[in-house]
Design a protein around this motif. Sequence first.
Motif, short mmCIF file in Angstrom:
data_model
loop_
_atom_site.label_atom_id
_atom_site.label_comp_id
_atom_site.label_asym_id
_atom_site.label_seq_id
_atom_site.Cartn_x
_atom_site.Cartn_y
_atom_site.Cartn_z
N CYS A 89 41.73 30.43 41.43
CA CYS A 89 40.78 31.21 42.22
C CYS A 89 39.47 30.46 42.45
O CYS A 89 38.72 30.76 43.36
CB CYS A 89 40.49 32.54 41.54
SG CYS A 89 39.66 32.39 39.94
N LYS A 90 39.15 29.49 41.58
CA LYS A 90 37.92 28.69 41.66
C LYS A 90 36.65 29.54 41.58
O LYS A 90 35.61 29.19 42.11
CB LYS A 90 37.91 27.83 42.93
CG LYS A 90 39.03 26.82 42.96
CD LYS A 90 39.08 26.09 44.28
CE LYS A 90 40.22 25.14 44.34
NZ LYS A 90 41.54 25.74 44.22
N SER A 91 36.75 30.68 40.92
CA SER A 91 35.60 31.57 40.78
C SER A 91 34.85 31.22 39.50
O SER A 91 35.44 30.99 38.46
CB SER A 91 36.06 33.03 40.72
OG SER A 91 34.98 33.86 40.35
N ARG A 92 33.53 31.20 39.58
CA ARG A 92 32.75 30.90 38.38
C ARG A 92 32.79 32.06 37.38
O ARG A 92 32.40 31.91 36.24
CB ARG A 92 31.30 30.57 38.75
CG ARG A 92 30.57 31.69 39.43
CD ARG A 92 29.22 31.21 39.94
NE ARG A 92 28.60 32.24 40.73
CZ ARG A 92 27.45 32.81 40.44
NH1 ARG A 92 26.79 32.42 39.39
NH2 ARG A 92 26.95 33.73 41.21
N PHE A 93 33.31 33.23 37.80
CA PHE A 93 33.41 34.37 36.91
C PHE A 93 34.73 34.40 36.14
O PHE A 93 34.90 35.16 35.21
CB PHE A 93 33.26 35.68 37.70
CG PHE A 93 31.96 35.76 38.43
CD1 PHE A 93 30.77 35.93 37.75
CD2 PHE A 93 31.92 35.67 39.81
CE1 PHE A 93 29.56 35.99 38.42
CE2 PHE A 93 30.72 35.73 40.49
CZ PHE A 93 29.54 35.89 39.80
N CYS A 94 35.68 33.58 36.56
CA CYS A 94 37.02 33.56 35.97
C CYS A 94 36.98 32.85 34.61
O CYS A 94 36.33 31.83 34.45
CB CYS A 94 37.98 32.84 36.91
SG CYS A 94 39.65 32.64 36.27
#
Length: 181
Positions: free
Chosen positions: A56-61
Amino acid sequence: MPKTDGVYDYEVYRKGLRPAIMKAINFIILCEQHDLGHSLYECPHCQNFTFVWHTCKSRFCNKCGIRYARQLSDSISSKLFDCPHRHGVFTVPEPLRPYFQKDRSLLHELFGAVEDTLHYVIRKAGTKQDELIPCAVLTLHTFGRPLNWIPHITMILCGFPFKNSYSIGWLRSWIPLNLRK
């Protein structure tokens, strides 16, 4: 108002979850799953192949975010002076937090407030003839450890202020070459 399958999700809207939050949650759920796709790599010599699922490349993941946090930390660490430093946290008082949650543009004002405070304290530490300039790294955080809304700025402050015109000129020439990369 957020949509779910083309229909407005009034329950999500009523609870105050912003569409950006729902989008981030959906990407995190899909991380390394079929829906985000994959890449297929094949060895030209032995014809073995492997699937690599897209993330997902999300910083929240939990999986992806730690990689970005480490990269940012390494990047900042490589540009800092090797000197004694102080760590500090500037927090918004609890009665004011709902205003910052409703109007996120106010978060930017926190940096100005911290900068003004640092200049005031450093100026008081010197004499009237000294032109002291604080050197600090400021980072905005909007949630605390228990994931509650608590906007605050974390600061790493150089243990010594820059004091004369030579060191100020040197610092001004050093910053564009080293921090803007």
